[in-house]
Design an enzyme around this catalytic site. Structure first.
Site, short mmCIF file in Angstrom:
data_model
loop_
_atom_site.label_atom_id
_atom_site.label_comp_id
_atom_site.label_asym_id
_atom_site.label_seq_id
_atom_site.Cartn_x
_atom_site.Cartn_y
_atom_site.Cartn_z
N GLY A 51 0.83 -1.21 0.00
CA GLY A 51 0.00 0.00 0.00
C GLY A 51 0.85 1.25 0.00
CB CYS A 52 0.16 4.65 1.27
SG CYS A 52 0.98 6.24 1.48
CG PHE A 53 5.84 5.14 -0.74
CD1 PHE A 53 5.15 6.31 -0.50
CD2 PHE A 53 6.52 5.03 -1.96
CE1 PHE A 53 5.14 7.35 -1.40
CE2 PHE A 53 6.51 6.07 -2.88
CZ PHE A 53 5.81 7.23 -2.61
CD1 TRP A 54 4.48 8.96 1.85
CD2 TRP A 54 2.42 9.75 2.22
NE1 TRP A 54 4.26 9.98 0.97
CE2 TRP A 54 3.01 10.49 1.17
CE3 TRP A 54 1.13 10.06 2.64
CZ2 TRP A 54 2.33 11.53 0.53
CZ3 TRP A 54 0.45 11.10 2.00
CH2 TRP A 54 1.06 11.83 0.96
CB CYS A 55 1.22 3.36 5.69
SG CYS A 55 -0.20 4.41 5.33
#
Length: 215
Positions: A51-55
């Site tokens: 999923g989102c690489f920020w997470c």
């Protein structure tokens, strides 16, 4: 735009994404011989898409033995992917992280456990509100030992859940570092609506599941 037009657009995008994942260049990536990244100064590197690489970056940076997690792109057939190009779903790449860790403190096996404990393992092409092939789950192996760890974990998890695990298993080829503004995004932008409503709750949920691995 009316509902019919929206449906047609969605089907076209879905078709484009599927074609991006099923073409000779992408198949060559999946069938390639894995590349093993050498250790530097006692530190190893592992690669995960979830999923989102920020997470995902924030999750791995909370783990003991992880020195740093870097956001980027991996798993595709195109060179020099960008945030904009990967979002088209036509590069084959997924948002990924490079995890730089001390194997004397945390093992690759534990990093795999962190991977599955920090996501919905049955969600296809995305995590949470983020959907599309660029958000699909991929776990990368660099050698036969790592591949065995991954496949054994997936088999056990599928037996436990009674469902198919969505994560794809790829031989590692190359990691492309994302644009500078994506790095440490959760840490630098704690009041961003996505961070507050998606990223931080996902991190906290993981922390509750695996408190023993936290810094």
């Amino acid at each position: 735009m009316n509902k019919l037009a929206l449906l047609v657009t969605a089907l076209m995008l879905f078709s484009c994404n599927n074609n991006a994942q099923n073409n000779p260049k992408q198949n060559a990536v999946i069938q390639a011989t894995p590349i093993e990244v050498p250790m530097e100064n006692g530190l190893a590197k592992a690669y995960f898409a979830s999923g989102c690489f920020w997470c995902v970056e924030a999750i791995y940076e909370s783990v003991k033995g992880v020195n740093e997690a870097i956001s980027g792109y991996a798993g595709g057939h195109t060179k020099n992917p960008t945030y904009e190009s990967s979002n088209t779903g036509r590069t084959g790449h997924a948002e990924a992280v490079e995890v730089i860790y001390n194997p004397e403190v945390v093992s690759f096996k534990t990093l795999v456990d962190v991977y599955f404990a920090s996501q919905n393992p049955t969600q296809v092409n995305g995590q949470g509100p983020d959907n599309g092939s660029q958000y699909r789950s991929i776990i990368f192996y660099q050698n036969a030992e790592q591949k065995a760890i991954i496949t054994q974990k997936i088999a056990a998890l599928e037996k436990q859940l009674g469902q198919k695990v969505a994560a794809e298993v790829y031989p590692f080829q190359k990691f492309w570092i994302a644009e500078a503004y994506h790095q440490d995004y959760e840490k630098l932008h704690p009041n961003h609506p996505y961070i507050k409503n998606v990223s931080i709750p996902r991190l906290n949920k993981f922390k509750q599941k695996m408190p023993e691995v936290l810094k």
